[in-house]
Design an enzyme around this catalytic site. Structure first.
Site, mmCIF file in Angstrom:
data_model
loop_
_atom_site.group_PDB
_atom_site.id
_atom_site.type_symbol
_atom_site.label_atom_id
_atom_site.label_comp_id
_atom_site.label_asym_id
_atom_site.label_seq_id
_atom_site.Cartn_x
_atom_site.Cartn_y
_atom_site.Cartn_z
ATOM 1 N N ARG A 70 63.326 59.449 -13.092
ATOM 2 C CA ARG A 70 64.580 59.833 -13.716
ATOM 3 C C ARG A 70 64.328 61.039 -14.614
ATOM 4 O O ARG A 70 63.723 60.925 -15.678
ATOM 5 C CB ARG A 70 65.160 58.660 -14.531
ATOM 6 C CG ARG A 70 65.573 57.473 -13.678
ATOM 7 C CD ARG A 70 66.636 57.848 -12.660
ATOM 8 N NE ARG A 70 67.186 56.680 -11.968
ATOM 9 C CZ ARG A 70 68.103 56.756 -11.015
ATOM 10 N NH1 ARG A 70 68.568 57.958 -10.636
ATOM 11 N NH2 ARG A 70 68.555 55.655 -10.425
ATOM 12 N N ALA A 82 71.277 50.177 -7.464
ATOM 13 C CA ALA A 82 72.494 50.582 -8.172
ATOM 14 C C ALA A 82 73.017 51.873 -7.575
ATOM 15 O O ALA A 82 72.297 52.599 -6.890
ATOM 16 C CB ALA A 82 72.208 50.764 -9.666
ATOM 17 N N GLU A 99 74.890 49.459 -1.726
ATOM 18 C CA GLU A 99 73.682 49.916 -2.413
ATOM 19 C C GLU A 99 72.488 49.020 -2.098
ATOM 20 O O GLU A 99 71.368 49.508 -1.931
ATOM 21 C CB GLU A 99 73.928 49.963 -3.926
ATOM 22 C CG GLU A 99 74.960 50.981 -4.362
ATOM 23 C CD GLU A 99 74.607 52.400 -3.955
ATOM 24 O OE1 GLU A 99 73.400 52.733 -3.921
ATOM 25 O OE2 GLU A 99 75.538 53.181 -3.677
ATOM 26 N N GLU A 103 69.326 50.823 -0.423
ATOM 27 C CA GLU A 103 68.109 50.978 -1.210
ATOM 28 C C GLU A 103 67.041 49.938 -0.896
ATOM 29 O O GLU A 103 65.854 50.205 -1.063
ATOM 30 C CB GLU A 103 68.447 50.945 -2.704
ATOM 31 C CG GLU A 103 69.333 52.107 -3.127
ATOM 32 C CD GLU A 103 69.469 52.238 -4.631
ATOM 33 O OE1 GLU A 103 68.951 51.357 -5.367
ATOM 34 O OE2 GLU A 103 70.086 53.214 -5.078
ATOM 35 N N GLU A 150 64.627 59.881 -4.173
ATOM 36 C CA GLU A 150 64.482 58.636 -3.414
ATOM 37 C C GLU A 150 63.318 58.685 -2.424
ATOM 38 O O GLU A 150 62.837 57.638 -1.993
ATOM 39 C CB GLU A 150 65.783 58.312 -2.691
ATOM 40 C CG GLU A 150 66.915 57.928 -3.644
ATOM 41 C CD GLU A 150 68.156 57.491 -2.912
ATOM 42 O OE1 GLU A 150 68.184 57.577 -1.662
ATOM 43 O OE2 GLU A 150 69.112 57.060 -3.583
#
Length: 213
Positions: A70, A82, A99, A103, A150
């Site tokens: 992040r 999320a 999601e 993910e 990602e």
């Protein structure tokens, strides 16, 4: 206690507003807000479509977690699946299921609402609904291609008790993960998971239509 123990909608008068920045998903708004003493004060905040997060717990009391970089906080954080509410009025449970599929490539048979939160109400209008998903199975079909942050994402399953300890020790700092695992632990220690709200419970902060069936 004089007032009810619940957050109440309220809107103070705004004498002027502007939008200094508009991005692809979020923006920045500047309001001149009338204070209780009659003065005005400038308030800058980020506008946000809202988010959903999923604490997915398997039959061994392990939660599905993701480790992702992040950039704003210069950390690689452990998080739970999320994502944004990309479509106005979208049923949040359907967004959460999407999601979880994208993910973690998982599906869940049972859904409940753990918590509804404002992520940082002094600086953004982002509202987040954190779901509990159980009855996990591997999803069918192809996995989504990943890119950007990602592409470096790690996926794991960690005992919920270890995540609780990590949050309380200050070692796990993602807000949705912290709210999710602490809410889960509180529900288990209290009235049980069946006491949690149904997955399609009203969400005044981000109203939606339909049931998601």
């Amino acid at each position: 206690m004089g007032s009810p123990l619940r957050d109440m909608p309220q809107e103070w008068a705004v004498t002027a507003t502007s939008t200094p920045f508009t991005g692809a998903k979020t923006g920045v708004v500047t309001d001149e807000v009338v204070m209780p003493d009659g003065s005005t004060a400038r308030r800058d905040y980020q506008t946000h479509p809202g988010s959903v997060a999923v604490l997915a717990v398997d039959d061994r009391e392990r939660a599905v977690v993701i480790r992702q970089y992040r950039h704003p906080v210069r950390h690689k954080l452990w998080e739970i699946p999320a994502g944004l509410l990309d479509v106005p009025g979208e049923n949040p449970r359907l967004a959460a299921a999407r999601e979880l599929y994208e993910e973690a490539h998982l599906e869940a048979a049972r859904w409940r609402v753990l918590c509804d939160i404002f992520s940082s109400p002094g600086g953004t209008d982002e509202a987040v609904r954190v779901f509990l998903a159980t009855g996990l199975t591997r999803a069918s079909g192809e996995r989504y291609a990943v890119s950007e942050e990602e592409a470096d994402m790690e996926l794991d399953r960690v005992p919920v008790a270890d995540l609780v300890r990590g949050v309380l020790a200050g070692e796990l700092q993602n807000n949705a993960l912290a709210v999710g695992v602490l809410g889960y632990a509180a529900a288990c220690a209290g009235e049980g998971l069946e006491s949690l709200r149904p997955a399609d419970s009203p969400w005044p902060a981000r109203p939606f239509t339909g049931t998601g069936d």
